[in-house]
Design a protein around this motif. Structure first.
Motif, mmCIF file in Angstrom:
data_model
loop_
_atom_site.group_PDB
_atom_site.id
_atom_site.type_symbol
_atom_site.label_atom_id
_atom_site.label_comp_id
_atom_site.label_asym_id
_atom_site.label_seq_id
_atom_site.Cartn_x
_atom_site.Cartn_y
_atom_site.Cartn_z
ATOM 1 N N SER A 155 -3.858 37.663 -3.031
ATOM 2 C CA SER A 155 -2.927 37.239 -4.073
ATOM 3 C C SER A 155 -3.676 36.656 -5.257
ATOM 4 N N GLU A 156 -3.106 36.826 -6.437
ATOM 5 C CA GLU A 156 -3.589 36.161 -7.647
ATOM 6 C C GLU A 156 -2.683 34.984 -8.004
ATOM 7 N N ASP A 157 -1.581 34.840 -7.266
ATOM 8 C CA ASP A 157 -0.567 33.829 -7.540
ATOM 9 C C ASP A 157 -0.913 32.539 -6.793
ATOM 10 N N VAL A 158 -1.188 31.454 -7.524
ATOM 11 C CA VAL A 158 -1.574 30.193 -6.882
ATOM 12 C C VAL A 158 -0.447 29.617 -6.041
ATOM 13 N N ASN A 159 0.774 30.099 -6.244
ATOM 14 C CA ASN A 159 1.901 29.624 -5.441
ATOM 15 C C ASN A 159 2.116 30.456 -4.185
ATOM 16 N N PHE A 160 1.253 31.444 -3.976
ATOM 17 C CA PHE A 160 1.361 32.280 -2.778
ATOM 18 C C PHE A 160 -0.003 32.275 -2.083
ATOM 19 N N PHE A 161 -0.093 31.522 -0.981
ATOM 20 C CA PHE A 161 -1.359 31.333 -0.274
ATOM 21 C C PHE A 161 -2.471 30.900 -1.234
ATOM 22 N N LYS A 162 -2.086 30.107 -2.221
ATOM 23 C CA LYS A 162 -3.027 29.497 -3.181
ATOM 24 C C LYS A 162 -3.866 30.525 -3.945
ATOM 25 N N GLY A 163 -3.349 31.718 -4.106
ATOM 26 C CA GLY A 163 -4.062 32.717 -4.894
ATOM 27 C C GLY A 163 -5.392 33.097 -4.264
ATOM 28 N N LYS A 164 -6.468 32.977 -5.027
ATOM 29 C CA LYS A 164 -7.792 33.362 -4.532
ATOM 30 C C LYS A 164 -8.387 32.333 -3.578
ATOM 31 N N ALA A 165 -7.872 31.120 -3.597
ATOM 32 C CA ALA A 165 -8.384 30.083 -2.698
ATOM 33 C C ALA A 165 -7.893 30.343 -1.283
ATOM 34 N N LEU A 166 -8.769 30.126 -0.326
ATOM 35 C CA LEU A 166 -8.407 30.343 1.071
ATOM 36 C C LEU A 166 -7.657 29.146 1.623
ATOM 37 N N THR A 167 -6.533 29.377 2.274
ATOM 38 C CA THR A 167 -5.835 28.324 3.009
ATOM 39 C C THR A 167 -6.268 28.393 4.469
ATOM 40 N N GLY A 185 -10.433 19.253 -2.281
ATOM 41 C CA GLY A 185 -9.263 18.802 -1.541
ATOM 42 C C GLY A 185 -8.658 17.536 -2.103
ATOM 43 N N ALA A 186 -9.444 16.750 -2.843
ATOM 44 C CA ALA A 186 -8.914 15.506 -3.406
ATOM 45 C C ALA A 186 -7.789 15.777 -4.394
ATOM 46 N N GLU A 187 -7.848 16.932 -5.050
ATOM 47 C CA GLU A 187 -6.813 17.272 -6.026
ATOM 48 C C GLU A 187 -5.472 17.575 -5.365
ATOM 49 N N ARG A 188 -5.439 17.646 -4.047
ATOM 50 C CA ARG A 188 -4.214 17.988 -3.322
ATOM 51 C C ARG A 188 -3.381 16.768 -2.955
ATOM 52 N N ILE A 189 -3.872 15.567 -3.277
ATOM 53 C CA ILE A 189 -3.161 14.347 -2.895
ATOM 54 C C ILE A 189 -2.751 13.562 -4.136
ATOM 55 N N ASP A 190 -1.732 12.691 -3.975
ATOM 56 C CA ASP A 190 -1.218 11.967 -5.139
ATOM 57 C C ASP A 190 -2.150 10.846 -5.601
ATOM 58 N N PHE A 191 -3.225 10.626 -4.868
ATOM 59 C CA PHE A 191 -4.259 9.656 -5.237
ATOM 60 C C PHE A 191 -5.251 10.252 -6.242
ATOM 61 N N PRO A 233 2.923 17.952 8.400
ATOM 62 C CA PRO A 233 2.400 17.035 9.424
ATOM 63 C C PRO A 233 2.339 15.586 8.946
ATOM 64 N N ARG A 234 2.161 15.370 7.632
ATOM 65 C CA ARG A 234 2.167 13.998 7.122
ATOM 66 C C ARG A 234 3.546 13.369 7.311
ATOM 67 N N LYS A 235 4.569 14.100 6.938
ATOM 68 C CA LYS A 235 5.927 13.581 7.094
ATOM 69 C C LYS A 235 6.247 13.332 8.568
ATOM 70 N N LYS A 236 5.794 14.223 9.413
ATOM 71 C CA LYS A 236 6.031 14.060 10.853
ATOM 72 C C LYS A 236 5.336 12.814 11.371
ATOM 73 N N SER A 237 4.086 12.592 10.930
ATOM 74 C CA SER A 237 3.336 11.428 11.414
ATOM 75 C C SER A 237 3.979 10.129 10.947
ATOM 76 N N LYS A 289 0.491 16.223 -2.019
ATOM 77 C CA LYS A 289 1.414 16.682 -3.049
ATOM 78 C C LYS A 289 2.455 17.619 -2.441
ATOM 79 N N ALA A 290 3.613 17.662 -3.071
ATOM 80 C CA ALA A 290 4.718 18.471 -2.569
ATOM 81 C C ALA A 290 4.294 19.929 -2.433
ATOM 82 N N GLY A 291 4.625 20.518 -1.300
ATOM 83 C CA GLY A 291 4.323 21.918 -1.057
ATOM 84 C C GLY A 291 2.973 22.181 -0.428
#
Length: 565
Positions: free
Chosen positions: A188-200, A432-438, A556-560, A548-550
């Motif tokens: 994917s090239e779409d960052v909203n679909f499996f983060k595009g080129k980044a591996l999830t 990964g730091a960019e993925r959190i609200d901190f 798992p954070r919400k579950k914990s 961050k949302a999504g």
């Protein structure tokens, strides 16, 4: 005012304080950052590069025999770390009021000359597979022998990702069957679909095994294709030629055949099943509308393994805060390495000085600084030096399954792994730091420390999922590793790049990763102070850090957090 607005205001206040950070070099004063009192700044400044050096020197001595899990050297390293905790006033936070958290493990080595696999069609002759050249496998259950005779189901990429509206398992019962899966994830090239080129994490081979095991599969065949995997078959072959360790009692390690097969072998399998061209099937599997299909071919195999069971330990300490029970901060670094190679000639001890004596030295010096600060942190702070990272993040996986306090009470994990002591960094990798609200606070503190934050240069490689912070992230804890970039004081980027490339080429996972007297640990101290300040700020927040949302770890954070309410 929203939490995001508050974070941005705090970040702005931090940036306004950066003028206090004007002296050159790593020894400049910690800037006057809102939320970090003067006593805490003094504690951070007490972090000493030469203390880090001393820890690295000892942990990488031949005496410790490469710190292989379950060995004498492993026990010596754990005792040393625990003793340093005790000397510095760090409280025990392991099992039964000790510093040690027992990690039960077993290692599996496939006996290649006694292991056989074949594809058996509904009619016609079986297709025998050559072990090593065409297929490699591990029996995750830890049994000496295993026999498998099960139908094969092609499940595309083998991914169930509700947040992306993707389910390769829809309508299929995999119990007792073998999943045939493609390496990586839908392109994917779409960052909203499996983060595009980044591996999830969905693209990691470990996820493929875990998801199929959760569905009751007897085995998994991962289809290797070099361009998708980003490494050749020889990497797969070599990694499977040695023993692989697992956590005892891991509910996701139940496959009798956790296997890889060559691309050409997979093509023969599809031809045998009458399903046509493999690459066409891979292309279709990456588009919406894919449906799994059971092949008219079975996998038959006999697997023999040499198994050894052993224990190692995580070493866990605590510095009590003003308040307990929530918003704790965790620091991690693995202390294990590769041990001794009895077959090697000459130097056969894998000392692991940089990997990861450096991370341990940083962790120990931060623990001392927190423990000896004249002012307690706002909430509890934990330090975990974990085992069996080189075996697949197993010590940190066990820590994530059995944290010192519930995962929902831990606000942040900062991990240190292989920080080369070659100078004072002016850039940092915090993937990964960019993925959190901190993140706004992280950015501001990095600027205050004169650290330019760099993007992941190879997002498709999935480096985030290859270090111990990931084990904490997968149970919901916001987590990332603190690492330096390639820009250092007094040098250009090319110099820093060359230092790293030279280490990887000549010392990484080799006996030559030994302590050097000419190493410059001032950069290790700088990143330790940086982590100290980040941890203090996360620790003093009225609410814990969140994904961050999504994000894939939001659930798992919400579950914990729900589990502690």
């Amino acid at each position: 005012m929203s939490r995001k607005q508050k974070a941005l205001i705090v970040a702005g206040m931090i940036l306004s304080a950066c003028s206090a950070f004007a002296q050159p070099g790593a020894e400049k004063a910690i800037p006057d950052i809102p939320g970090v009192p003067p006593t805490a700044r003094r504690a951070a400044m007490s972090i000493d590069a030469e203390r880090i050096r001393a820890h690295v020197r000892f942990l990488s001595l031949d005496l410790l025999e490469g710190r292989g899990p379950g060995t004498r050297g492993d026990k010596l390293a754990a005792e040393y770390i625990a003793t340093q905790f005790a000397l510095d006033g760090v409280q025990p936070a392991g099992d039964d009021h000790t510093y040690f958290q027992r990690v039960p493990l077993y290692a599996v080595h496939t006996l290649e000359d006694k292991t056989r696999f074949s594809f058996v069609p509904a009619s016609g002759s079986p297709m025998e597979l050559t072990y090593g050249a065409e297929i490699v496998s591990k029996d995750q259950t830890g049994q000496a022998t295993a026999d498998i005779d099960a139908p094969i189901v092609f499940v595309g990429y083998g991914i169930h990702a509700p947040e992306y509206h993707w389910d390769d398992y829809a309508g299929v019962d995999l119990k007792g069957k073998v999943a045939l899966v493609i390496v990586n994830e839908p392109p994917s090239e779409d960052v909203n679909f499996f983060k595009g080129k980044a591996l999830t994490y969905y693209g990691r081979w470990t996820y493929k095994y875990e998801e199929a095991a959760r569905r009751g599969a007897a085995g998994v065949l991962i289809i290797h294709r070099t361009d998708l995997a980003s490494y050749g078959w020889e990497v797969v072959r070599n990694s499977q030629a040695i023993e692989k360790s697992y956590l005892q009692g891991d509910p996701d390690a139940t496959l009798r055949a956790a296997a890889w097969i060559q691309h050409d072998v997979a093509q023969k399998l599809l031809t045998l099943a009458g399903l046509g061209d493999l690459d066409t099937a891979i292309e279709k599997a990456g588009r919406p509308g894919f449906h799994p299909v059971e092949l008219s071919v079975r996998l038959k195999g006999h697997i023999e393994s040499r198994v050894r069971r052993y224990d190692s330990t995580n070493v866990v300490g605590k510095v009590a805060g003003v308040a307990s029970g929530s918003n704790a901060v965790l620091y991690t670094a693995h202390y294990d390495h590769l041990g001794i190679d009895p077959e090697a000639k000459g130097d056969n001890i894998y000392n692991g000085a940089a990997d990861n004596g450096t991370g341990c030295g940083i962790l120990l010096e931060m623990a001392r600084a927190f423990a000896q600060s004249s002012e307690k942190p706002p909430h509890d702070v934990y330090f975990a030096s974990v085992t069996a990272e080189e075996q697949g993040l197993l010590g940190s996986q066990y820590l994530g399954m059995h944290p010192p306090v519930p995962a929902g009470q831990i606000s942040l994990d900062l991990n240190y792994d292989m920080v080369l002591p070659v100078g004072i960094p002016l850039s940092a990798n915090l993937g990964g730091a960019e993925r959190i609200d901190f993140w706004p606070t992280v950015q501001a503190v990095a600027q205050a420390f004169d650290l330019k934050l760099l993007p992941d240069p190879t997002p498709g490689a999935g480096h985030y999922y290859r270090s111990d912070h990931f084990s904490l992230a997968r149970v919901g804890i916001p987590a990332f590793s603190v690492d330096q970039g390639n820009l250092f004081e007094g040098h250009d980027v090319a110099w820093g790049h060359d230092q790293y490339e030279d280490y990887v080429a000549h010392h990484y996972h080799q006996p030559s990763d030994e302590y050097r007297a000419d190493w410059d640990f001032r950069g290790n101290a700088k990143l330790a102070r940086f982590g100290f300040v980040l941890g203090w700020l996360a620790n003093e927040q009225p609410k814990p850090v969140e994904w961050k949302a999504g994000d894939e770890f939001e659930a798992p954070r919400k579950k914990s957090e729900a589990n502690i309410k």
